[in-house]
Write a protein that holds these residues in place. Structure first.
Motif, PDB file in Angstrom:
ATOM      1  N   PRO A  30       0.805  -1.231   0.000  1.00 15.67           N
ATOM      2  CA  PRO A  30       0.000   0.000   0.000  1.00 15.67           C
ATOM      3  C   PRO A  30       0.836   1.279   0.000  1.00 15.67           C
ATOM      4  N   ASP A  31       2.072   1.237   0.505  1.00 15.63           N
ATOM      5  CA  ASP A  31       2.896   2.444   0.466  1.00 15.63           C
ATOM      6  C   ASP A  31       3.207   2.796  -0.994  1.00 15.63           C
ATOM      7  N   ALA A  32       3.566   1.790  -1.779  1.00 17.08           N
ATOM      8  CA  ALA A  32       3.863   2.020  -3.197  1.00 17.08           C
ATOM      9  C   ALA A  32       2.594   2.441  -3.950  1.00 17.08           C
ATOM     10  N   VAL A  83       8.556   4.314  -7.836  1.00 14.22           N
ATOM     11  CA  VAL A  83       8.006   4.670  -6.533  1.00 14.22           C
ATOM     12  C   VAL A  83       8.318   3.591  -5.489  1.00 14.22           C
ATOM     13  N   ASP A  84       8.916   3.999  -4.362  1.00 13.07           N
ATOM     14  CA  ASP A  84       9.072   3.097  -3.206  1.00 13.07           C
ATOM     15  C   ASP A  84       9.877   1.834  -3.537  1.00 13.07           C
ATOM     16  N   THR A  85      10.825   1.939  -4.427  1.00 12.64           N
ATOM     17  CA  THR A  85      11.557   0.760  -4.902  1.00 12.64           C
ATOM     18  C   THR A  85      13.048   1.012  -4.759  1.00 12.64           C
ATOM     19  N   ASP A 103      11.679   7.696  -3.062  1.00 10.40           N
ATOM     20  CA  ASP A 103      11.818   6.506  -2.208  1.00 10.40           C
ATOM     21  C   ASP A 103      12.287   6.892  -0.804  1.00 10.40           C
ATOM     22  N   HIS A 104      12.090   5.936   0.127  1.00  7.37           N
ATOM     23  CA  HIS A 104      12.468   6.199   1.525  1.00  7.37           C
ATOM     24  C   HIS A 104      13.436   5.163   2.084  1.00  7.37           C
ATOM     25  N   HIS A 105      13.893   4.203   1.297  1.00  6.64           N
ATOM     26  CA  HIS A 105      14.784   3.167   1.823  1.00  6.64           C
ATOM     27  C   HIS A 105      16.184   3.728   2.085  1.00  6.64           C
ATOM     28  N   THR A 154       0.789   0.544   6.991  1.00  3.62           N
ATOM     29  CA  THR A 154       1.390  -0.763   6.681  1.00  3.62           C
ATOM     30  C   THR A 154       2.923  -0.696   6.720  1.00  3.62           C
ATOM     31  N   ASP A 155       3.509   0.405   6.268  1.00  2.00           N
ATOM     32  CA  ASP A 155       4.978   0.476   6.276  1.00  2.00           C
ATOM     33  C   ASP A 155       5.565   0.642   7.681  1.00  2.00           C
ATOM     34  N   THR A 156       4.759   1.126   8.621  1.00  2.00           N
ATOM     35  CA  THR A 156       5.263   1.230   9.997  1.00  2.00           C
ATOM     36  C   THR A 156       4.844   0.013  10.822  1.00  2.00           C
TER      37      THR A 156
END
Ligand SMILES: [Mn+2]
Length: 319
Positions: A30-32, A83-85, A103-105, A154-156
């Motif tokens: 869901p974050d992506a 996105v988010d990858t 992205d946030h990684h 979901t990501d947290t």
């Protein structure tokens, strides 16, 4: 070449494209999906996904009536926004043409070929999207609110790994999008837990090997699918750190989770799995409390290597 840009620059650079493709990793979460959806609402273009989406994302897609292109034709778009990858593997190593990244990684191996990128080490990409759009004066529809908040939750790990920033952002989103928190929770809980998943969780529990390091418990197991959910389950039922493998031919895919107390003790799963990935010619990475690995090798051998690394950290004497 440093092609990193500020939120403001990212925003104005994106407005120059007519038909962007907001591309999410395979088994998109869901974050992506929520981030891609909100960006598409503002910049136009399309949402793309490699292969498929996860269970909660498919609920989100239905609920918001999103149009998603599966394995899209990249050449139809004047830019791909990844996105988010964090690695090309998550995109099945497809050949990208002109692309940028949001992205946030903590590590991202795709930066070099990108036209420009916006990386902020926050708990979700959704938070970056929110701040960028908020700062440029956008308002948030109910749908965007639901999409982004679901991504943050979901990501947290349902706020288990939340920071003050994740909570502030969620609160601002609730206020600005007029979404009720209960509505988002309902979406998350209405997600059906199908029988194959429940069987996988029970098998993961049944096959668990337990390693003790003083008062710390490290659990390992294997399942043929749902290894991410299985790793969370093992932590929920008592492990401090868990590793769950899924063998795929010559390959093994491992998901891992850690309790907050283990993270505070110094366990950084993303870093550990990244290093093991490198030694075995594969890829690994993620966050301190949730990470993944994909390498060629024997599952038992790789699992015991993971356990050894974590044990060493947990048994380190306090300075
Ligand atoms: Mn994410």
């Amino acid at each position: 070449m440093d092609n990193s840009v500020s939120r403001n620059e990212f925003y104005s650079l994106l407005t120059e494209f007519k038909n962007p493709l907001f591309l999410c990793h395979r088994n998109a979460d869901p974050d992506a999906i929520g981030s891609a959806y909100s960006l598409k609402e503002v910049f136009g273009g399309s949402i793309g996904v490699i292969d498929s989406v996860d269970r909660i994302s498919s609920t989100l897609i239905n609920r918001l009536d999103m149009k998603v292109l599966y394995n899209p034709d990249i050449s139809m778009h004047d830019i791909t926004v990844v996105v988010d990858t964090s690695t090309g593997v998550q995109l099945n190593n497809i050949k990208l043409e002109k692309y940028c990244i949001i992205d946030h990684h903590t590590t991202n191996t795709m930066l070099e070929g990108a036209e420009f990128h916006l990386i902020e080490h926050r708990t979700s990409t959704a938070e970056i999207v929110y701040t960028m759009l908020h700062e440029t004066g956008h308002s948030f529809s109910t749908e965007m609110g639901i999409a982004l908040i679901t991504g943050i939750i979901t990501d947290t790990g349902h706020f288990k790994h939340a920071t003050a920033d994740s909570l502030y952002t969620t609160a601002s989103l609730l206020e600005e999008s007029k979404v009720s928190y209960g509505e988002v929770l309902e979406l998350l809980s209405s997600t059906p837990h199908d029988i194959s998943m429940r069987i996988a969780m029970l098998k993961a529990a049944m096959r668990t090997k337990i390693e003790r390091a003083n008062d710390w418990i490290i659990a390992t197991s294997y399942v043929s699918s749902f290894n991410g959910t299985a790793a969370s389950t093992l932590v929920n039922i008592g492990a401090d750190v868990s590793f769950v493998a899924t063998p795929i031919g010559e390959m093994v895919r491992i998901s891992s989770r850690a309790r907050r107390t283990a993270i505070e003790r110094g366990v950084t799963l993303g870093k550990i799995l990244e290093e093991i990935g490198k030694t075995h010619g594969g890829t690994g990475g993620g966050h301190n409390g949730a990470a993944g690995l994909e390498v060629i090798g024997d599952k038992d051998q790789i699992l015991s290597e993971c356990v050894k690394r974590v044990k060493k950290i947990l048994l380190k004497r306090n300075l």
